[in-house]
Motif scaffolding. Structure first.
Motif, PDB file in Angstrom:
ATOM      1  N   THR A  91      19.979   5.753   7.310  1.00 58.78           N
ATOM      2  CA  THR A  91      19.226   5.736   6.065  1.00 58.78           C
ATOM      3  C   THR A  91      17.751   5.907   6.399  1.00 58.78           C
ATOM      4  OG1 THR A  91      20.823   4.258   5.024  1.00 58.78           O
ATOM      5  CG2 THR A  91      18.627   4.400   4.017  1.00 58.78           C
ATOM      6  N   ARG A  92      17.132   6.885   5.750  1.00 58.04           N
ATOM      7  CA  ARG A  92      15.717   7.157   6.014  1.00 58.04           C
ATOM      8  C   ARG A  92      14.857   6.495   4.952  1.00 58.04           C
ATOM      9  NH1 ARG A  92      15.104  12.853   6.036  1.00 58.04           N
ATOM     10  NH2 ARG A  92      15.183  12.913   8.311  1.00 58.04           N
ATOM     11  N   TYR A  93      13.783   5.870   5.426  1.00 56.66           N
ATOM     12  CA  TYR A  93      12.769   5.311   4.539  1.00 56.66           C
ATOM     13  C   TYR A  93      11.465   6.054   4.790  1.00 56.66           C
ATOM     14  CZ  TYR A  93      16.219   1.602   4.135  1.00 56.66           C
ATOM     15  OH  TYR A  93      17.387   0.906   3.930  1.00 56.66           O
ATOM     16  N   THR A  94      10.952   6.676   3.753  1.00 50.86           N
ATOM     17  CA  THR A  94       9.687   7.392   3.854  1.00 50.86           C
ATOM     18  C   THR A  94       8.621   6.573   3.130  1.00 50.86           C
ATOM     19  OG1 THR A  94      10.811   9.530   3.919  1.00 50.86           O
ATOM     20  CG2 THR A  94       8.467   9.530   3.370  1.00 50.86           C
ATOM     21  N   LEU A  95       7.575   6.255   3.858  1.00 48.86           N
ATOM     22  CA  LEU A  95       6.490   5.443   3.308  1.00 48.86           C
ATOM     23  C   LEU A  95       5.436   6.383   2.737  1.00 48.86           C
ATOM     24  CD1 LEU A  95       6.125   2.935   6.301  1.00 48.86           C
ATOM     25  CD2 LEU A  95       7.913   3.060   4.545  1.00 48.86           C
ATOM     26  N   VAL A  96       5.354   6.422   1.428  1.00 46.65           N
ATOM     27  CA  VAL A  96       4.400   7.299   0.741  1.00 46.65           C
ATOM     28  C   VAL A  96       3.232   6.446   0.272  1.00 46.65           C
ATOM     29  CG1 VAL A  96       4.053   8.937  -1.128  1.00 46.65           C
ATOM     30  CG2 VAL A  96       6.275   8.800   0.012  1.00 46.65           C
ATOM     31  N   PRO A  97       2.061   6.623   0.851  1.00 45.97           N
ATOM     32  CA  PRO A  97       0.917   5.773   0.475  1.00 45.97           C
ATOM     33  C   PRO A  97       0.592   5.881  -1.007  1.00 45.97           C
ATOM     34  CG  PRO A  97       0.469   6.996   2.489  1.00 45.97           C
ATOM     35  CD  PRO A  97       1.737   7.563   1.924  1.00 45.97           C
ATOM     36  N   GLY A 146       0.785  -1.224   0.000  1.00 44.09           N
ATOM     37  CA  GLY A 146       0.000   0.000   0.000  1.00 44.09           C
ATOM     38  C   GLY A 146       0.815   1.271   0.000  1.00 44.09           C
ATOM     39  N   ALA A 147       2.153   1.156  -0.111  1.00 39.94           N
ATOM     40  CA  ALA A 147       2.973   2.362  -0.073  1.00 39.94           C
ATOM     41  C   ALA A 147       4.225   2.173  -0.913  1.00 39.94           C
ATOM     42  CB  ALA A 147       3.355   2.716   1.359  1.00 39.94           C
ATOM     43  N   THR A 148       4.736   3.290  -1.412  1.00 44.34           N
ATOM     44  CA  THR A 148       6.041   3.329  -2.066  1.00 44.34           C
ATOM     45  C   THR A 148       7.066   3.783  -1.036  1.00 44.34           C
ATOM     46  OG1 THR A 148       5.025   3.886  -4.178  1.00 44.34           O
ATOM     47  CG2 THR A 148       7.374   4.375  -3.922  1.00 44.34           C
ATOM     48  N   VAL A 149       8.219   3.126  -1.034  1.00 37.66           N
ATOM     49  CA  VAL A 149       9.259   3.461  -0.071  1.00 37.66           C
ATOM     50  C   VAL A 149      10.309   4.320  -0.756  1.00 37.66           C
ATOM     51  CG1 VAL A 149      10.999   2.552   1.508  1.00 37.66           C
ATOM     52  CG2 VAL A 149       8.837   1.332   1.194  1.00 37.66           C
ATOM     53  N   GLU A 150      10.484   5.547  -0.248  1.00 37.40           N
ATOM     54  CA  GLU A 150      11.500   6.449  -0.775  1.00 37.40           C
ATOM     55  C   GLU A 150      12.693   6.443   0.175  1.00 37.40           C
ATOM     56  OE1 GLU A 150       9.660  10.240  -1.228  1.00 37.40           O
ATOM     57  OE2 GLU A 150       8.401   9.596  -2.923  1.00 37.40           O
TER      58      GLU A 150
END
Length: 843
Positions: A685-691, A673-677
């Motif tokens: 390392t940062r992972y941003t979960l963009v729905p 349900g999300a793209t990981v940037e």
């Protein structure tokens, strides 16, 4: 001002093998009790236990909630086995559903958590009759004694518990490390001995047998390990008594273990069983009831904030604790009795009236699994203990040369040192207490004189210890071949990155510049962050690093003479409180995340639970003196609207969530349900979960609130035993209560706990929520909003709220100004969040 502590020479070795405690033969990590600390597998052991009552929480949520405890640094789960919850009717012993003791213990084992059943038979726990079923009290007038009629009832109950826990002892590699007998029984050592023998005869076994030890308890000689406690406030004292001195003392460094205040409502304070220090020479200082929060009674409703809980916990470590045990760590809800209500009340002869259902306790994890700021405060300390508890446990506590003049001295800085008696240790400072703020302490330095090494004076330049600060600094700490003479930042944890480098994480204190003093004899080369304002001075055998700007890029890299590589990462105070460490995707990793994080190694998954906001508006008495009374401006009218809230149900699209990881997995996590940037966050390392665009927002229609009846005149105040205000009688909810209808669709029964809440901003005295004729929630007004977990409610049914107004002349202590005669819902909102599941390939 210069503060000094003189460390005495090392004490003689602790007593060993002097107690009749024994672990199961052949276990790989035998547990042993010395006179000063515990060991496990031959190494000092510093357990962290947290109370979580399985019978007060839905069984379907146990596993996720246990993982929350574990992520919060709890290593052992303690739980009362509450007799009346299991056998309200004689002969009908229930271990089904939410009472499934065996399943709960096995879930602890599945996730590497120790288990501590507190088997009573008398538990207290704010339960009816202290947990004794009514039929037991009808059978004997001498409960909690060796009366044959009482023991005849207890014996089959212990046998039933033993049957549930069969095969879960240490001999079978089970999780049970300790068993508590009774609770708060201070003057009947022979009965405690009898209960222990009966439990053993029933088949219960553990390396540790414990008993609560406050109130001058008299224990049978060497039979039970005494456990202590301490709370930041108390509901069991008088409404007009002010902040109790028995609570105030827990914000001072002292070597007094006992707390004569706990349970004082149920025993005469003038009668004491034994000298409080009777057991100090034979047993370590261990705790089972440090306040993770505090319940509210009708007559007295204390408010406990995160800093109160964090400061008390850290102070106890500095005092000499070798076992941090919290009550409660997770709140709960009383089960509905089949015959009677199951809460403590005046109706059963107790001095305090408690809510019928809620047992939230203002705990780090709330009644519905909500995360509280106190969870972050304690997790930061537990990370310290996970890595350095083995060092701290054998260290004695040393008080400074100048100590406070008494419990009302607010001007003398409170501090202590845990030290090995030779050259190293940890410095603890507490400059926070509830209700009566402590002042800033400008121009502060500390000198610690060791018997086998030169004294340390730190920091290099005097600092101001801010009001409200509490922290721990290392003294001559060895980290992977590097000796750190001191740091004006608190150790958090260590982690090994992919290159084999040890990263030592520290937390800065707001208002105090971090300073690192390295022993130059252990350093070959070092480097400070590029582009930073860091300055270094080499003074003889010491390298002094100052000017660091705390954050994820405040990394000092060191090559040691032993050939190791070490990096010191100094986080700012706020970021440090987002730190988790756990088994994630096949390795131990540091995770920084402002949301709730659980590590499910069994499923190879990390889950992120976006948090619901928690009302941390200041108490009315936080800044004035306790006796100056509350302010009247803490209750804005409903037309002022709620505060801005990042988790409001109306927010769309689904908000992004981010977490920063060290070391990063070889492949970024995947999230349904999300793209990981992926991006860089300093050393992490940062992972941003963009729905995804088509990911439905976890929202639902806002609740509809309809007034069905305004409140009538408040009920006349009534007093019960011993002259304390009683909760209004049930009849008033049908006659004078304001009545509201709330239309809100219940969430799925399998929704993650705490993910779907009805939050009510209300004013009144007491309130109850019903579905049809069934009460599903209740609350005593304290000024905070009232949460109701929607996953607990039957689908398709509206809620009916009944709120009684506060009587102006009620003898009730509140932390905020009440509004006499008013009973209303000022605002209702639905707070719905989505849980994210992160997986990654290990190859």
């Amino acid at each position: 001002m210069r503060h000094r502590a003189s460390v005495p020479p090392p004490p003689s070795p602790p007593l060993r093998a002097h107690l009749p405690f024994a672990d199961a033969p052949g276990v790989p990590d035998p547990i042993v009790v010395t006179s000063r600390w515990l060991t496990r597998g031959g190494r000092p052991w510093f357990p962290v236990s947290g109370e979580f009552h399985y019978s007060r929480h839905p069984a379907r949520n146990w596993e996720e909630e246990l993982l929350k405890l574990k992520a919060g640094g709890v290593t052992a789960v303690a739980s009362y086995v509450i007799w009346i919850h299991h056998e309200e009717t004689e002969g009908r012993v229930r271990f089904d559903g939410d009472r499934d003791l065996r399943r709960f213990a096995r879930l602890c084992a599945r996730h590497g958590l120790d288990f501590i059943p507190r088997i009573g038979p008398w538990s207290h726990a704010e339960v009816r009759n202290g947990g004794l079923p009514d039929w037991v009290l009808a059978r004997t007038s001498a409960a909690r004694s060796d009366d044959p009629a009482y023991l005849a009832a207890v014996r089959p109950w212990f046998e039933a518990i033993a049957a549930q826990l069969h095969g879960l002892d240490r001999a079978h590699r089970g999780p049970i490390v300790a068993i508590q007998i009774e609770n708060e029984l201070y003057d009947r050592p022979d009965h405690l001995r009898t209960l222990k023998r009966m439990a053993q005869e029933a088949g219960l076994c553990a390396p540790l047998w414990t008993s609560t030890a406050w109130g001058g308890v008299h224990l049978p000689d060497d039979e039970l390990l005494p456990l202590y406690g301490g709370y930041p406030d108390a509901f069991w004292t008088e409404a007009d008594g002010g902040w109790p001195d028995t609570c105030r003392k827990h914000f001072f460094f002292t070597h007094q273990r006992d707390d004569e205040g706990i349970g004082a409502d149920l025993r005469p304070t003038t009668v004491r069983g034994a000298d409080p220090e009777t057991y100090a020479d034979r047993f370590p200082w261990a705790t089972c009831e440090l306040g993770g929060g505090m319940a509210v009674a009708y007559h007295r409703r204390p408010r406990v904030d995160a800093a109160d809980i964090g400061a008390l916990g850290l102070t106890k470590i500095g005092c000499g604790s070798v076992w941090q045990g919290y009550y409660m760590f997770h709140g709960g809800t009383n089960p509905t009795g089949e015959r009677t209500p199951l809460q403590e009340s005046h109706a059963t002869g107790y001095p305090n009236d408690l809510p019928v259902l809620t047992y939230d306790f203002q705990a780090p994890l709330g009644e519905y699994g909500q995360y509280r700021p106190s969870y972050d405060e304690l997790r930061l300390q537990h990370l310290l203990l996970a890595d350095f508890g083995e060092l701290i446990a054998p260290m004695r506590s040393v008080l400074p040369d100048g100590t406070p003049r008494g419990q009302h001295d607010r001007d003398t800085l409170r501090w202590a040192v845990r030290c090995d008696g030779r050259a190293s240790g940890f410095l603890f400072v507490t400059n926070h207490q509830p209700h009566e703020p402590l002042p800033d302490h400008p121009d502060t330095t500390f000198t610690v004189a060791f018997p086998e090494a030169p004294a340390l004076t730190l920091p290099s330049t005097p600092v101001t210890v801010p009001a409200g600060a509490y922290f721990c600094w290392p003294l001559r700490l060895d980290v992977a071949g590097l000796r750190l003479d001191w740091a004006t930042a608190q150790p958090v944890c260590t982690i090994v990155d992919d290159d084999g480098r040890t990263v030592f994480v520290l937390a800065a204190t707001d208002g105090i510049e971090p300073e690192l003093a390295l022993d130059a004899r252990t350093v070959t080369t070092f480097a400070t962050p590029a582009g930073a304002d860091a300055a270094t001075v080499t003074d003889g055998d010491r390298i002094l690093i100052t000017g660091l700007r705390p954050g994820t890029d405040a990394l000092v890299e060191v090559n040691t003479r032993a050939g190791d590589r070490v990096a010191l990462l100094v986080l700012d105070a706020a970021t440090a409180r987002t730190a988790y460490r756990g088994e994630a995707w096949g390795a131990q990793r540091l995770v920084l995340c402002a949301e709730g994080v659980v590590f499910d190694a069994a499923d190879g998954e990390v889950r992120v639970h976006p948090r619901t906001p928690y009302d941390e508006a200041p108490r009315a008495d936080l800044h004035p003196r306790y006796d100056e009374g509350p302010r009247a401006d803490l209750h804005p009218r409903c037309d002022e609207g709620p505060r801005a809230d990042p988790h409001r149900h109306s927010r769309s699209p689904v908000p992004a969530v981010s977490l920063s990881v060290l070391p990063a997995p070889h492949r970024p996590p995947t999230v349904p349900g999300a793209t990981v940037e992926e991006s860089q966050d300093g050393a992490l390392t940062r992972y941003t979960l963009v729905p995804d665009e088509d990911t439905p927002a976890p929202s639902a229609p806002a609740p509809s609130v309809t007034v069905l009846r305004p409140a009538g005149a408040p009920p006349a105040p009534v007093t019960g035993v011993p002259g304390r205000a009683s909760a209004p009688a049930d009849e008033y909810y049908d006659t004078v209560a304001a009545v509201y209808r709330v239309d809100v669709r219940a969430s799925r029964a399998d929704a993650p706990p705490g993910a779907d809440l009805l939050r009510l901003h209300w004013t009144g005295d007491v309130a109850r929520a019903y579905v049809g004729d069934t009460m599903v929630a209740d609350q005593f007004f304290t000024g905070r909003p009232w949460d109701i977990g929607l996953d607990r409610l039957p689908a398709g049914e509206p809620l009916t709220l009944k709120i009684l107004p506060f009587a102006a002349d009620a003898a009730v202590h509140l932390p905020v100004a009440p509004v006499p005669g008013v009973a209303e819902v000022r605002h209702a909102e639905r707070i719905t969040t989505r849980t994210w599941r992160l997986r990654t390939s290990l190859t």
